[in-house]
Design a protein around this motif. Structure first.
Motif, mmCIF file in Angstrom:
data_model
loop_
_atom_site.group_PDB
_atom_site.id
_atom_site.type_symbol
_atom_site.label_atom_id
_atom_site.label_comp_id
_atom_site.label_asym_id
_atom_site.label_seq_id
_atom_site.Cartn_x
_atom_site.Cartn_y
_atom_site.Cartn_z
ATOM 1 N N PRO A 1 -52.734 -38.684 -56.468
ATOM 2 C CA PRO A 1 -51.716 -38.189 -57.522
ATOM 3 C C PRO A 1 -50.441 -36.808 -57.072
ATOM 4 C CG PRO A 1 -52.985 -38.106 -59.111
ATOM 5 C CD PRO A 1 -53.586 -39.300 -58.000
ATOM 6 N N LYS A 2 -51.364 -36.045 -55.481
ATOM 7 C CA LYS A 2 -50.378 -35.198 -55.083
ATOM 8 C C LYS A 2 -49.298 -36.069 -54.238
ATOM 9 C CE LYS A 2 -54.184 -35.433 -51.632
ATOM 10 N NZ LYS A 2 -55.874 -34.836 -50.881
ATOM 11 N N TYR A 3 -49.579 -37.537 -53.637
ATOM 12 C CA TYR A 3 -48.938 -37.717 -52.674
ATOM 13 C C TYR A 3 -47.104 -38.097 -54.320
ATOM 14 C CZ TYR A 3 -52.821 -38.237 -50.131
ATOM 15 O OH TYR A 3 -53.749 -37.933 -49.213
ATOM 16 N N VAL A 4 -47.331 -37.784 -54.754
ATOM 17 C CA VAL A 4 -46.320 -38.355 -55.364
ATOM 18 C C VAL A 4 -46.016 -37.964 -56.486
ATOM 19 C CG1 VAL A 4 -46.433 -41.184 -55.410
ATOM 20 C CG2 VAL A 4 -47.215 -39.963 -57.383
ATOM 21 N N GLY A 5 -46.248 -36.105 -56.040
ATOM 22 C CA GLY A 5 -46.125 -34.685 -57.522
ATOM 23 C C GLY A 5 -46.469 -34.725 -58.527
ATOM 24 N N LEU A 6 -47.733 -35.323 -58.740
ATOM 25 C CA LEU A 6 -48.069 -35.576 -59.796
ATOM 26 C C LEU A 6 -49.314 -34.964 -60.698
ATOM 27 C CD1 LEU A 6 -47.469 -39.084 -60.670
ATOM 28 C CD2 LEU A 6 -46.657 -36.987 -62.062
ATOM 29 N N MET A 7 -50.171 -33.728 -59.713
ATOM 30 C CA MET A 7 -51.051 -33.234 -59.525
ATOM 31 C C MET A 7 -51.394 -32.543 -60.837
ATOM 32 S SD MET A 7 -53.099 -34.115 -57.730
ATOM 33 C CE MET A 7 -54.950 -33.594 -58.037
ATOM 34 N N LYS A 8 -50.368 -32.425 -61.666
ATOM 35 C CA LYS A 8 -50.057 -31.044 -62.571
ATOM 36 C C LYS A 8 -50.334 -31.635 -63.651
ATOM 37 C CE LYS A 8 -45.982 -29.769 -64.075
ATOM 38 N NZ LYS A 8 -44.752 -28.826 -64.337
ATOM 39 N N ALA A 9 -50.102 -32.955 -63.957
ATOM 40 C CA ALA A 9 -50.516 -33.986 -65.007
ATOM 41 C C ALA A 9 -52.101 -33.864 -65.138
ATOM 42 C CB ALA A 9 -50.280 -34.818 -65.052
ATOM 43 N N PHE A 10 -52.431 -33.672 -63.685
ATOM 44 C CA PHE A 10 -54.538 -34.531 -63.607
ATOM 45 C C PHE A 10 -54.994 -33.680 -63.188
ATOM 46 C CE2 PHE A 10 -52.257 -38.283 -62.876
ATOM 47 C CZ PHE A 10 -53.095 -39.627 -62.750
ATOM 48 N N HIS A 11 -55.387 -33.122 -64.602
ATOM 49 C CA HIS A 11 -56.934 -32.552 -64.876
ATOM 50 C C HIS A 11 -58.452 -33.201 -64.337
ATOM 51 C CE1 HIS A 11 -53.793 -29.492 -65.914
ATOM 52 N NE2 HIS A 11 -53.401 -30.631 -67.307
ATOM 53 N N CYS A 12 -58.747 -32.546 -63.100
ATOM 54 C CA CYS A 12 -59.742 -33.216 -62.563
ATOM 55 C C CYS A 12 -61.178 -31.741 -63.117
ATOM 56 C CB CYS A 12 -60.139 -33.501 -61.420
ATOM 57 S SG CYS A 12 -58.483 -34.804 -61.461
ATOM 58 N N PHE A 13 -62.309 -32.254 -63.510
ATOM 59 C CA PHE A 13 -62.946 -31.887 -63.198
ATOM 60 C C PHE A 13 -64.853 -32.575 -63.411
ATOM 61 C CE2 PHE A 13 -60.407 -30.411 -67.134
ATOM 62 C CZ PHE A 13 -60.724 -28.973 -66.377
ATOM 63 N N ASP A 14 -65.992 -32.067 -62.416
ATOM 64 C CA ASP A 14 -67.208 -32.038 -62.261
ATOM 65 C C ASP A 14 -67.651 -32.666 -63.724
ATOM 66 O OD1 ASP A 14 -66.274 -32.136 -59.777
ATOM 67 O OD2 ASP A 14 -66.488 -30.697 -59.407
ATOM 68 N N SER A 15 -68.354 -32.074 -64.562
ATOM 69 C CA SER A 15 -68.699 -31.947 -65.681
ATOM 70 C C SER A 15 -68.108 -31.529 -67.200
ATOM 71 C CB SER A 15 -69.692 -30.514 -65.500
ATOM 72 O OG SER A 15 -69.121 -29.955 -66.569
ATOM 73 N N ALA A 16 -68.631 -32.606 -68.083
ATOM 74 C CA ALA A 16 -68.233 -32.609 -69.745
ATOM 75 C C ALA A 16 -67.966 -31.141 -70.180
ATOM 76 C CB ALA A 16 -68.303 -33.617 -70.113
ATOM 77 N N ASP A 17 -68.787 -30.137 -69.736
ATOM 78 C CA ASP A 17 -68.569 -28.645 -70.560
ATOM 79 C C ASP A 17 -67.562 -28.257 -70.078
ATOM 80 O OD1 ASP A 17 -71.114 -29.539 -71.745
ATOM 81 O OD2 ASP A 17 -72.399 -28.161 -70.420
ATOM 82 N N GLU A 18 -67.151 -28.300 -68.155
ATOM 83 C CA GLU A 18 -66.102 -27.342 -67.613
ATOM 84 C C GLU A 18 -65.057 -27.760 -68.703
ATOM 85 O OE1 GLU A 18 -67.843 -26.473 -63.212
ATOM 86 O OE2 GLU A 18 -67.247 -28.464 -63.714
ATOM 87 N N LEU A 19 -65.189 -29.173 -68.339
ATOM 88 C CA LEU A 19 -63.845 -29.611 -68.564
ATOM 89 C C LEU A 19 -63.244 -29.399 -70.594
ATOM 90 C CD1 LEU A 19 -62.869 -33.845 -68.979
ATOM 91 C CD2 LEU A 19 -62.146 -32.346 -71.133
ATOM 92 N N ILE A 20 -64.025 -29.779 -71.454
ATOM 93 C CA ILE A 20 -63.685 -29.467 -72.717
ATOM 94 C C ILE A 20 -63.374 -27.874 -72.623
ATOM 95 C CG2 ILE A 20 -64.601 -28.582 -74.803
ATOM 96 C CD1 ILE A 20 -64.029 -32.154 -74.695
ATOM 97 N N SER A 21 -64.002 -26.684 -72.599
ATOM 98 C CA SER A 21 -64.391 -25.708 -71.502
ATOM 99 C C SER A 21 -63.095 -25.159 -71.930
ATOM 100 C CB SER A 21 -64.905 -25.147 -71.209
ATOM 101 O OG SER A 21 -65.974 -24.869 -71.689
ATOM 102 N N LEU B 1 -68.998 -38.071 -72.086
ATOM 103 C CA LEU B 1 -68.913 -36.990 -72.936
ATOM 104 C C LEU B 1 -70.566 -36.980 -74.313
ATOM 105 C CD1 LEU B 1 -65.564 -36.363 -74.006
ATOM 106 C CD2 LEU B 1 -66.579 -35.811 -72.591
ATOM 107 N N GLN B 2 -70.024 -36.130 -74.409
ATOM 108 C CA GLN B 2 -71.523 -36.416 -75.645
ATOM 109 C C GLN B 2 -71.091 -35.672 -77.036
ATOM 110 O OE1 GLN B 2 -75.035 -36.934 -74.917
ATOM 111 N NE2 GLN B 2 -74.024 -37.730 -72.911
ATOM 112 N N THR B 3 -71.521 -36.040 -78.549
ATOM 113 C CA THR B 3 -71.291 -35.966 -79.189
ATOM 114 C C THR B 3 -70.967 -33.905 -79.226
ATOM 115 O OG1 THR B 3 -72.802 -37.873 -80.319
ATOM 116 C CG2 THR B 3 -72.190 -35.852 -81.761
ATOM 117 N N TYR B 4 -71.417 -33.444 -78.757
ATOM 118 C CA TYR B 4 -70.744 -32.290 -79.100
ATOM 119 C C TYR B 4 -69.930 -31.623 -78.454
ATOM 120 C CZ TYR B 4 -72.549 -30.823 -74.957
ATOM 121 O OH TYR B 4 -73.016 -30.338 -73.066
ATOM 122 N N HIS B 5 -69.025 -32.688 -77.419
ATOM 123 C CA HIS B 5 -68.081 -32.409 -76.971
ATOM 124 C C HIS B 5 -66.706 -32.732 -78.291
ATOM 125 C CE1 HIS B 5 -70.357 -32.736 -73.486
ATOM 126 N NE2 HIS B 5 -70.529 -31.866 -73.361
#
Length: 291
Positions: free
Chosen positions: A163-183, A219-223
């Motif tokens: 996405p960074k080569y086509v100007g779309l990084m703003k639409a991509f939110h990348c995370f290493d853990s599910a807790d971080e993503l949900i938070s 993901l887990q159910t609690y997410h």
């Protein structure tokens, strides 16, 4: 309590007390996995007078092969919302469901249609960890809703560089853990309170939690529970899909498309146990969503 609705294509949703069960078995071959726009409209025309106009609860659609019916449920909200009074759509799914499909609409393309609706401000697809957002499949993703800031991918443990080569990084939110993503998502939601349609495909969950027809996420159910709690009274509609069911297509092209997507046979000796686990999760989610 709102009235849950079962769109019963495949008898995969267990008994839910007080639910309206609409028999759609006659439409299974026509609609499952994907269909022409004409067939989609025929089903929409049939469903419209058969759904309650008030107090509509969470809709259960069976297998994730029917996830494109979320489009119909969201389109129904046009009578109450507009570009000046918009909603957002939050989709839990292991796949972007924003892929190209030239034959009409299918379970992996419906999000692009939702993003075109004037009263939908934004679509968030949460928990993607499938290869569908990798470089090898970049050409299959519909880029226009991403460029127009109508769609965001919330990605878990899947490095994405294209996405960074086509100007779309703003639409991509990348995370290493599910807790971080949900938070991060909940923190974003604290700053903007829009009416929200919530769509849950249980393939977003880890296989340790539940089994579905499709490759699964992390993901887990609690997410899911934490997100539902955070969205709270802003949820104005919801659906659940991702049940287990087997079906052998009569048409060769659907058999081909299904095989290309890697769907596997469900072991007969596991089906009852896995469906019971699915059913209990549905009841837990319904209790939260239909209060």
């Amino acid at each position: 309590m709102k009235t849950p609705i079962i769109l019963n294509f495949d008898n995969s949703v267990g008994h839910i007390a007080g639910a309206l069960n609409i028999d759609l078995s006659a439409y299974q071959e026509q609609i499952r996995f994907g269909c022409a726009k004409r067939a989609y409209q025929q089903l929409a025309d049939y469903l419209t007078p058969n759904l309650p106009t008030n107090n509509l609860g969470t809709v259960l659609m069976g297998s994730g092969d029917y996830h494109h019916l979320s489009l119909f449920l969201i389109e129904r909200l046009a009578k109450d919302y507009s570009a000046k009074n918009p909603i957002q759509v939050v989709v839990f799914d292991n796949h972007p469901d924003n892929m190209r499909f030239p034959f009409g609409i299918h379970c992996g393309s419906w999000v692009s249609h939702v993003a075109k609706l004037p009263f939908v401000h934004h679509v968030h697809v949460m928990g993607i960890s499938s290869g569908d957002i990798g470089a090898a499949h970049a050409w299959e993703n519909r880029l226009l809703p991403l460029y127009r800031n109508k769609l965001s991918y919330w990605i878990l443990n899947r490095p994405v560089n294209w996405p960074k080569y086509v100007g779309l990084m703003k639409a991509f939110h990348c995370f290493d853990s599910a807790d971080e993503l949900i938070s991060a998502f909940i923190a974003q939601q604290d700053k903007m309170a829009l009416p929200t349609y919530l769509s849950i495909d249980k393939d977003v969950l880890s296989e340790e939690i539940i089994k579905t027809n499709w490759d699964q996420g992390q993901l887990q159910t609690y997410h899911l529970i934490d997100t539902i709690a955070a969205l709270g009274s802003h949820i104005i509609g919801s659906d659940i899909t991702g049940e287990l069911s087997s079906y052998h297509y009569k048409t060769a092209w659907k058999r081909l498309l299904s095989s290309l997507d890697g769907q596997v046979e469900i072991p007969a000796n596991k089906l009852a146990k896995w469906q019971a686990e699915q059913h209990q999760l549905n009841l837990d989610l319904l209790q939260l969503l239909n209060e």
